[in-house]
Every structure is written in C-alpha cells, then in structure tokens.
Scaffold this motif. Structure first.
Motif, PDB file in Angstrom:
ATOM      1  N   ALA A  52      23.031  28.709 -34.824  1.00  0.00           N
ATOM      2  CA  ALA A  52      24.148  28.510 -35.755  1.00  0.00           C
ATOM      3  C   ALA A  52      24.891  29.818 -36.006  1.00  0.00           C
ATOM      4  O   ALA A  52      26.124  29.838 -36.131  1.00  0.00           O
ATOM      5  CB  ALA A  52      23.636  27.929 -37.073  1.00  0.00           C
ATOM      6  N   ALA A  53      24.158  30.926 -36.076  1.00  0.00           N
ATOM      7  CA  ALA A  53      24.800  32.217 -36.308  1.00  0.00           C
ATOM      8  C   ALA A  53      25.722  32.584 -35.148  1.00  0.00           C
ATOM      9  O   ALA A  53      26.798  33.158 -35.344  1.00  0.00           O
ATOM     10  CB  ALA A  53      23.746  33.298 -36.511  1.00  0.00           C
ATOM     11  N   ARG A  54      25.318  32.274 -33.923  1.00  0.00           N
ATOM     12  CA  ARG A  54      26.156  32.558 -32.764  1.00  0.00           C
ATOM     13  C   ARG A  54      27.423  31.712 -32.792  1.00  0.00           C
ATOM     14  O   ARG A  54      28.531  32.213 -32.533  1.00  0.00           O
ATOM     15  CB  ARG A  54      25.387  32.294 -31.469  1.00  0.00           C
ATOM     16  CG  ARG A  54      26.156  32.632 -30.191  1.00  0.00           C
ATOM     17  CD  ARG A  54      26.572  34.092 -30.153  1.00  0.00           C
ATOM     18  NE  ARG A  54      26.875  34.551 -28.803  1.00  0.00           N
ATOM     19  CZ  ARG A  54      27.266  35.785 -28.521  1.00  0.00           C
ATOM     20  NH1 ARG A  54      27.422  36.668 -29.509  1.00  0.00           N
ATOM     21  NH2 ARG A  54      27.510  36.155 -27.273  1.00  0.00           N
ATOM     22  N   GLU A  55      27.289  30.447 -33.090  1.00  0.00           N
ATOM     23  CA  GLU A  55      28.451  29.567 -33.160  1.00  0.00           C
ATOM     24  C   GLU A  55      29.440  30.046 -34.218  1.00  0.00           C
ATOM     25  O   GLU A  55      30.650  30.038 -34.012  1.00  0.00           O
ATOM     26  CB  GLU A  55      27.987  28.140 -33.445  1.00  0.00           C
ATOM     27  CG  GLU A  55      27.198  27.521 -32.279  1.00  0.00           C
ATOM     28  CD  GLU A  55      26.553  26.200 -32.642  1.00  0.00           C
ATOM     29  OE1 GLU A  55      26.547  25.856 -33.846  1.00  0.00           O
ATOM     30  OE2 GLU A  55      26.052  25.506 -31.722  1.00  0.00           O
ATOM     31  N   LYS A  56      28.900  30.523 -35.343  1.00  0.00           N
ATOM     32  CA  LYS A  56      29.759  31.042 -36.409  1.00  0.00           C
ATOM     33  C   LYS A  56      30.463  32.314 -35.963  1.00  0.00           C
ATOM     34  O   LYS A  56      31.659  32.512 -36.213  1.00  0.00           O
ATOM     35  CB  LYS A  56      28.914  31.314 -37.651  1.00  0.00           C
ATOM     36  CG  LYS A  56      29.699  31.809 -38.850  1.00  0.00           C
ATOM     37  CD  LYS A  56      28.785  32.008 -40.050  1.00  0.00           C
ATOM     38  CE  LYS A  56      29.566  32.524 -41.254  1.00  0.00           C
ATOM     39  NZ  LYS A  56      28.669  32.726 -42.428  1.00  0.00           N
ATOM     40  N   SER A  57      29.738  33.188 -35.265  1.00  0.00           N
ATOM     41  CA  SER A  57      30.319  34.440 -34.783  1.00  0.00           C
ATOM     42  C   SER A  57      31.422  34.188 -33.768  1.00  0.00           C
ATOM     43  O   SER A  57      32.492  34.803 -33.825  1.00  0.00           O
ATOM     44  CB  SER A  57      29.219  35.309 -34.162  1.00  0.00           C
ATOM     45  OG  SER A  57      29.753  36.438 -33.523  1.00  0.00           O
TER      46      SER A  57
END
Length: 581
Positions: free
Chosen positions: A567-572
């Motif tokens: 999820a953090a990658r998708e947000k980034s």
C-alpha cells in the motif's frame, strides 16, 4: 542492527574470540607451523595507513583493503559525531571521487542528519525501585535492568507508577489482537514480552507463527506504549525470542542514545523505556503475588487481558543532552539513458565507538558489522563507474543504523532522489566471512519480486535463494532496508548462506551461533589478516549482478500480494504521478 551472520571461518572461531585480548604494543609472535596440538594464534589486526593499488573489478584484495581501513583501531569504532566518523566519511568520499562517481545529494557528497544524544548519568548507583509486598525491591542498572528516556530530557522522575503486565503490548486490528483492550494505561508502567504471540505460542494461526512480525520488535513496543499514554515500558529479555543475549542489551543502553530530534520525528515517545532480565521479572512478579512465567503463557492465547500488579515503580533519570550532526555519504553513477530512475545500494558505516571502562581492548571495531557492507558498496560502486548503466545507481552510506536506523530514516524522509522514481533498495549489512555457500539467505522472504530476480542471478552461479534460517529473530526489521520498505520502495537484504560448501548447513548454523554469541556488538568483532574472502566476494558479485539487471532494463519490482508494504508503494507512485502532471 540487523542480519546476524557468521563472522569468520569455523576454523578461526577460537582466534576471533581472542581478538585484541593481548597488549596492543606487544610484537606479534612468529608464525609457527600448525600441528595437532597447536592452538590458532590471535588475529592479526588491521591498519589504516597501508598503500593499496585498487582495480576496477570486484576482487578479494580490494575488498580486504577497504575492510582493513574501515575496521582499524585508528577509526575508533566509527561512532557518529566523533573523529572516527570524520575519518570514515572522508575515506568513503575519497574512494567515490577516485572511482569517478558524482555527488549524490543534489550536488553534495554529504547529507547532514541532525541528532540528539542522551547520555544517562549515575549508572553505577541507578536502580528501578518497586514498592510491593509491603517493602521495596531494588533492581540495579546493568545487572537486573536497563533504562533511559526517549524524550531527550535532562531530568525525568517516575514516581509510584502503577505496574501493568500487558502481554506482548500489541494492538493489531487486522489480526484481531489488542493487548490494551479494556484497560487504561495512561501514566502507568508496562511490563511487556519480547517477540510476538505466534512465536512463543508456536501457533501458525497467530500473526506469522514463528516468524517475527514488526509487532515483535522492541521499537514497535515502545512506540505503541507511548501512543497508549504509558509513562514507562520495560521489555522482559529472554535470549531466544530476543535473538541476542543480555550483554547486547546492556552494552547498547550503557552508551549515549542517539535519536532524530522531535522536529524530524514527532511521534509520541516514552518518558522511560528499558528492559528487565527474565530473572528480575520473575522476582518482581513473585513479590507482587503473581507468577511471571504462568502469565506469560496466558498472554500467548487470543483474548488475553492485561493484568495490573499490586506494585508501583519509581526511577529518577538524569541525563546529559547534547545536539549534534552526523552525515550520510551519498555518491551516484548517473544513468546514461534513464537518469531520472535509480537503484539504491545502502549500507551503514557507523558502529559503537569505544568504551574506556572495558578491560583490555576497548574498541568496537565492527569489522563484520558493518565494515563488510561498506567494503562491498565501494567495490560495487567502482564496478558501476566503469560500466555506465542505463539507470542511475545511488550509493548511500548511512549513519546511525546502530541507534535505530536513523540515517536511512532521514534519507527516505528527505530523499535526494524521488522515492517514486527509486526502483529498488539493495541493502548490505554484516556480510559473513564464511567461505563459499550453495545459497544466499534473503530475510523476509516472500515480500517482493526482487527475490525472484535475485534467484535468477544466483541460478546463473549454480546457487539458490534460501529463506531466513531464523525468521523468528525479525531480521527484516533490523537494518536500513526496512525504512525504504516502509516508504514503499521494494527492498532486499541478503546475507551469506547457511549451506556451506565445506560442512553443509550444520557448519553454517554453528558458525552463525558462534558469531552472535561471541562477536556481535562486542570488541571481538575485528579484522583477521588470515580470513578467506572467496565466499563473500561471490556474494558481493551477486549483489552487483542484481543491481546491473535492474539498472539496464525497464523492470520495476513490485511487492507481492499480502506484503504490508504494498500500500505504501501504491501511495508513493500515485503521489509521484501527480507531481509530474
């Protein structure tokens, strides 16, 4: 910390244990032919002033030359904020310049990291006082407990704070687990178990079973206790679930603590944090009319409720607070076709400095942890400088890893290169000098596509990727790649393998256990001139091959389904996409 890998050839175990026990001014004894009854001589120490002609290739001779300098006594244990730091960072910059790298921090070699140091005073007389059973029980600093403040305050007074046993101190809604359910712990002192419920309960249905999750890390437990409003938290140390002995805890809390200032890291922090020995916890609970070991077993079961103790804790902490600056060193090989996309190699340069209170050798040279990682980074940087990759390659030698991964935390908060354009992080920490192996261990196996690419690299070399032999020790959360992962960047950390060409898995596991017990975070982690570097160079070349594969094509590794970092990658990536519109 970090991946705990074996430090030396099994045949040199005794020698490494003897490191620097002799008077440094004494001449080295003459070489004696080995015989059945001849014990191995002490290690031959490293020096910082040798001359060496480096080559553009990754070689054992070049790797060893870097390692001898980085781990020499002259560098005084590479503690941040000391002459040892200046010598270390200057050496890395000089090598980057010699190789032809460019500065990687927006035209600068240095990324300055602010730090606040908390040095606990009066350790010889400090004790945790617990009023219970009609009297007061004393728990001296060092032998029974360690403690300090995480708030960088000169004076902290904990007085008559109610003590509560909160099991593992975990609040994990996605796992249906909350050790704080039904109890208010504001202003109270918490006693917490190390690791997480699946480990001790040996229940694969709890969290990840025997594999530690971030909920099992001591850093999380202090963070959660602070969020809950606790005044103090003490984790109960047990060697197996903690993955290191009490000596490691004691040495780490005896020295000044480094943190990022609150302006950089505003999350709640505990007024008092510390550890208790298992024996001290048993004594504390018994005086309060409870059985610690029985309650610990109850905490392994879903539905456990926190247990208030008929006891109150008091401790007065006086500390010297100083503010300082330390430095990440960042070099870059600029991509020839896609300079705006980058692969990062990370390794921490810092170690624990020296302790003048020790008898004999007082320097924590950190040859394995992490002189090996910096030596590997320099060798790989020199190779990339000759190859001119299509994507940019960043080399981040970060500070204050031993203080809680602070240098890499600052890097990802203030990235010199956009994280949305950062393809991957390849982290190198404590590479084993252990001879060739059939495998390389990847910690946190099952997280990202990077592992599959790495498996292809090793397959070409007739080797395989293996999972962490000790997943319960939480190695994935103990080195700098973890901060990249939390920020969404696919990150890989691998160590030397366990399946040794000579001796197999039994030899590998025995040597790893020996390193953990006898050298990890101790003054005995020193360079030995007789080490054989065949295995570690094989691994350094594998790290280079993985980066080369990423740097010369269009691959963007992804987190696997189920990874907590997806999820953090998708947000980034979404945020990066908005900025480019």
């Amino acid at each position: 910390m970090r991946r705990l890998v074996l430090a030396c050839l099994t045949a040199l175990t005794l020698a490494a244990c003897q490191s620097h026990d002799e008077d440094k001014t004494a001449a080295a004894p003459p070489a004696t032919p080995a015989g059945p009854s001849t014990a191995p001589p002490p290690p031959l120490p490293a020096v910082a002033n040798e001359h060496h002609e480096f080559t553009p290739d990754i070689t054992a001779a070049d790797f060893a030359a870097h390692l001898r300098v980085i781990s020499s006594d002259e560098y005084d244990g590479r503690k941040p904020g000391t002459l040892g730091e200046r010598l270390t960072t200057n050496y890395i910059i000089e090598q980057f310049k010699r190789m032809g790298l460019e500065p990687g921090n927006k035209g600068e070699w240095i990324q300055t990291v602010p730090a606040v140091s908390t040095a606990l005073n009066g350790q010889d007389t400090l004790a945790l006082d617990v009023a219970e059973g009609g009297g007061t029980e004393h728990f001296p600093f060092g032998s029974d407990m360690v403690a300090g403040t995480l708030q960088a305050k000169a004076d902290v007074d904990l007085k008559d704070s109610d003590i509560v046993f909160v099991g593992y101190g975990v609040d994990a809604p996605e796992a249906g687990w909350n050790d704080f359910d039904g109890i208010d712990v504001k202003g109270k002192t918490l006693v917490i178990l190390v690791n997480d419920p699946g480990w001790n309960g040996n229940d694969a249905s709890l969290f990840k079973g025997r594999e530690m999750t971030y909920y099992g890390r001591w850093t999380y437990k202090y963070e959660e206790a602070a969020r809950q409003g606790a005044a103090a938290a003490f984790i109960v140390h047990q060697t197996e679930p903690a993955a290191y002995g009490w000596n490691v805890v004691r040495s780490g809390w005896t020295m000044p603590r480094l943190d990022l200032p609150e302006s950089e890291d505003p999350a709640p922090r505990l007024p008092v944090a510390g550890w208790l020995t298992h024996e001290a916890a048993q004594r504390l609970f018994a005086k309060a009319g409870k059985n610690f070991d029985e309650l610990a077993k109850q905490a392994d079961v879903r539905g456990f409720k926190a247990v208030p103790l008929d006891a109150k804790a008091s401790i007065h902490l006086q500390s010297t607070i100083t503010h300082s600056l330390s430095n990440n060193v960042i070099g870059m090989v600029k991509g020839s076709e896609k300079p705006d996309e980058a692969i990062v190699y990370s390794a921490h340069w810092d170690h624990l400095g020296h302790d003048p209170s020790l008898k004999g050798h007082q320097i924590y040279n950190g040859a394995i942890d992490n002189g090996t990682g910096i030596a590997a980074m320099l060798e790989i940087a020199g190779k990339f400088a000759q190859e001119k990759p299509k994507r940019s390659v960043i080399f981040a030698a970060v500070t204050m890893e031993e203080s809680g991964l602070l240098g890499s935390k600052y890097y990802v908060t203030h990235p010199p290169f956009p994280l949305a354009k950062t393809v991957a992080d390849i982290n190198m920490d404590a590479l084993g000098i252990n001879g060739p192996t059939h495998d390389m261990e990847v910690v946190g196996l099952g997280q990202s596509d990077l592992e599959d690419l790495f498996a292809d690299v090793l397959k070409a070399d007739g080797r395989v990727v293996s999972g962490d032999a000790s997943p319960e020790k939480g190695h994935y959360f103990r080195s700098d790649h973890f901060n990249f992962a939390k920020a969404g960047v696919p990150a890989l950390s691998a160590g030397g393998g366990i399946d040794m060409v000579q001796g197999g898995k039994a030899a590998g596991l025995a040597a790893e256990e020996d390193y953990t017990k006898n050298r990890y975070h101790q003054p005995t982690d020193v360079y030995d001139m007789r080490w054989n570097f065949d295995g570690v160079i094989q691994n350094v070349k594998a790290f280079y091959a993985l980066g080369e594969k990423l740097a010369d094509n269009d691959t963007w590794p992804k987190w696997k389904d189920g990874s907590e970092f997806k999820a953090a990658r998708e947000k980034s990536l979404a945020a990066g996409s908005k900025k480019t519109r």
